[in-house]
Design a protein around this motif. Structure first.
Motif, PDB file in Angstrom:
ATOM      1  N   ASP A  91       0.801  -1.227   0.000  1.00  0.00           N
ATOM      2  CA  ASP A  91       0.000   0.000   0.000  1.00  0.00           C
ATOM      3  C   ASP A  91       0.832   1.275   0.000  1.00  0.00           C
ATOM      4  O   ASP A  91       0.291   2.381   0.064  1.00  0.00           O
ATOM      5  CB  ASP A  91      -0.962   0.021   1.187  1.00  0.00           C
ATOM      6  N   GLY A  92       2.156   1.164  -0.031  1.00  0.00           N
ATOM      7  CA  GLY A  92       3.005   2.339  -0.139  1.00  0.00           C
ATOM      8  C   GLY A  92       3.237   3.101   1.147  1.00  0.00           C
ATOM      9  O   GLY A  92       3.724   4.229   1.119  1.00  0.00           O
ATOM     10  N   GLN A  93       2.929   2.506   2.293  1.00  0.00           N
ATOM     11  CA  GLN A  93       3.095   3.205   3.567  1.00  0.00           C
ATOM     12  C   GLN A  93       4.542   3.256   4.045  1.00  0.00           C
ATOM     13  O   GLN A  93       4.920   4.146   4.794  1.00  0.00           O
ATOM     14  CB  GLN A  93       2.253   2.519   4.650  1.00  0.00           C
ATOM     15  N   HIS A  94       5.352   2.309   3.635  1.00  0.00           N
ATOM     16  CA  HIS A  94       6.677   2.165   4.221  1.00  0.00           C
ATOM     17  C   HIS A  94       7.731   3.030   3.534  1.00  0.00           C
ATOM     18  O   HIS A  94       7.670   3.266   2.334  1.00  0.00           O
ATOM     19  CB  HIS A  94       7.109   0.698   4.157  1.00  0.00           C
ATOM     20  N   ASP A  95       8.688   3.455   4.326  1.00  0.00           N
ATOM     21  CA  ASP A  95       9.827   4.210   3.823  1.00  0.00           C
ATOM     22  C   ASP A  95      10.897   3.212   3.403  1.00  0.00           C
ATOM     23  O   ASP A  95      11.738   2.798   4.207  1.00  0.00           O
ATOM     24  CB  ASP A  95      10.346   5.147   4.907  1.00  0.00           C
ATOM     25  N   ILE A  96      10.853   2.814   2.126  1.00  0.00           N
ATOM     26  CA  ILE A  96      11.726   1.725   1.704  1.00  0.00           C
ATOM     27  C   ILE A  96      13.205   2.116   1.696  1.00  0.00           C
ATOM     28  O   ILE A  96      14.066   1.247   1.547  1.00  0.00           O
ATOM     29  CB  ILE A  96      11.308   1.171   0.337  1.00  0.00           C
ATOM     30  N   THR A  97      13.505   3.387   1.865  1.00  0.00           N
ATOM     31  CA  THR A  97      14.918   3.772   1.977  1.00  0.00           C
ATOM     32  C   THR A  97      15.556   3.178   3.234  1.00  0.00           C
ATOM     33  O   THR A  97      16.782   3.171   3.365  1.00  0.00           O
ATOM     34  CB  THR A  97      15.085   5.305   1.991  1.00  0.00           C
ATOM     35  N   ASP A  98      14.707   2.665   4.148  1.00  0.00           N
ATOM     36  CA  ASP A  98      15.230   2.036   5.359  1.00  0.00           C
ATOM     37  C   ASP A  98      15.536   0.553   5.171  1.00  0.00           C
ATOM     38  O   ASP A  98      15.965  -0.117   6.125  1.00  0.00           O
ATOM     39  CB  ASP A  98      14.244   2.201   6.520  1.00  0.00           C
TER      40      ASP A  98
END
Length: 245
Positions: A91-98
């Motif tokens: 759903d695009g909630q996460h900060d995938i840079t982490d």
């Protein structure tokens, strides 16, 4: 140690193309589990799997719930020879840079669950923000510990051997939204600790939630009932663990 990404997906297409594109820089295989999505949404997922060479689409014929989709993804990752799987929600909630930070923590502690600990902004629905603390309190009771700082974040690195062992011993585990919580508790009972990484969470505008207000609340209540009785059975073991700490 080898890593892959698992994405459970039921009818989430709003941001999935952007999400998959942004994962390319990590050079990790992505296993997206289509959890019985509608025909139109499933067709779009197949288009994306054809578009991105690093994406493999794994299909459920009918909707089984988020927990079942994660379980399928973990088993598939294990069958492909991976030792760890990074769960990313669709759903695009996460900060995938982490992701790099999660993997670094996992490499340092390969037998632990590594989980995001959400940092919310103003986009979080208030009822969901406060409801999390209801679950947190029950988990503290079920583990007799404050070690588990968050119980519901779907941004994690699972050690596959330990996690699949727990899942194999608990075939009746929650299959829907309560899976994220139950698996953390049962891993803790099995001696698998969780390390947390603070991470930003953003609720996209026009985002879609598949939380079923009645069914999932009943399922969560039933899950906590089972876990409390499970805690009572493990009371001596948990008390001993607490004393040793």
């Amino acid at each position: 140690m080898s890593y892959c990404i698992v994405i459970p997906n039921y009818n989430h297409v709003l941001v999935i193309d952007t999400l998959l594109a942004s994962l390319a820089s990590y050079n990790l295989p992505v296993f997206m589990v289509n959890d019985g999505s509608d025909t139109e949404h499933a067709a779009f997922m197949q288009i994306l799997a054809d578009k991105y060479s690093y994406v493999t689409l794994v299909n459920h014929q009918h909707n089984q719930g988020k927990g079942a989709a994660v379980h399928t993804g973990l088993k598939y990752a294990n069958s492909m020879g991976f030792t760890h799987a990074i769960q990313v929600d669709a759903d695009g909630q996460h900060d995938i840079t982490d992701i790099a930070k999660l993997v670094a923590l996992s490499r340092a502690q390969p037998h632990q669950l590594i989980s995001g600990r959400p940092i919310y902004n103003e986009s979080v629905p208030k009822h969901r923000y406060y409801a999390r603390y209801f679950t947190h309190v029950w988990v503290w009771i079920e583990t007799l510990s404050f070690d588990i700082k968050d119980t519901m974040c779907g941004f994690r690195v699972y050690p596959l051997a330990e996690t699949l062992s727990v899942l194999a011993k608990n075939e009746n585990m929650a299959q829907y939204m309560s899976f994220d919580t139950e698996v953390v508790v049962r891993l803790y009972w099995d001696g698998v600790n969780t390390t947390f990484l603070p991470t930003k969470v953003d609720y996209p505008e026009n985002g879609v939630s598949h939380f079923r207000i009645w069914e999932d609340n009943v399922a969560i209540s039933w899950m906590h009932t089972r876990l409390v009785f499970g805690m009572l059975k493990r009371l001596p073991q948990l008390l001993l663990r607490k004393l040793r700490k």
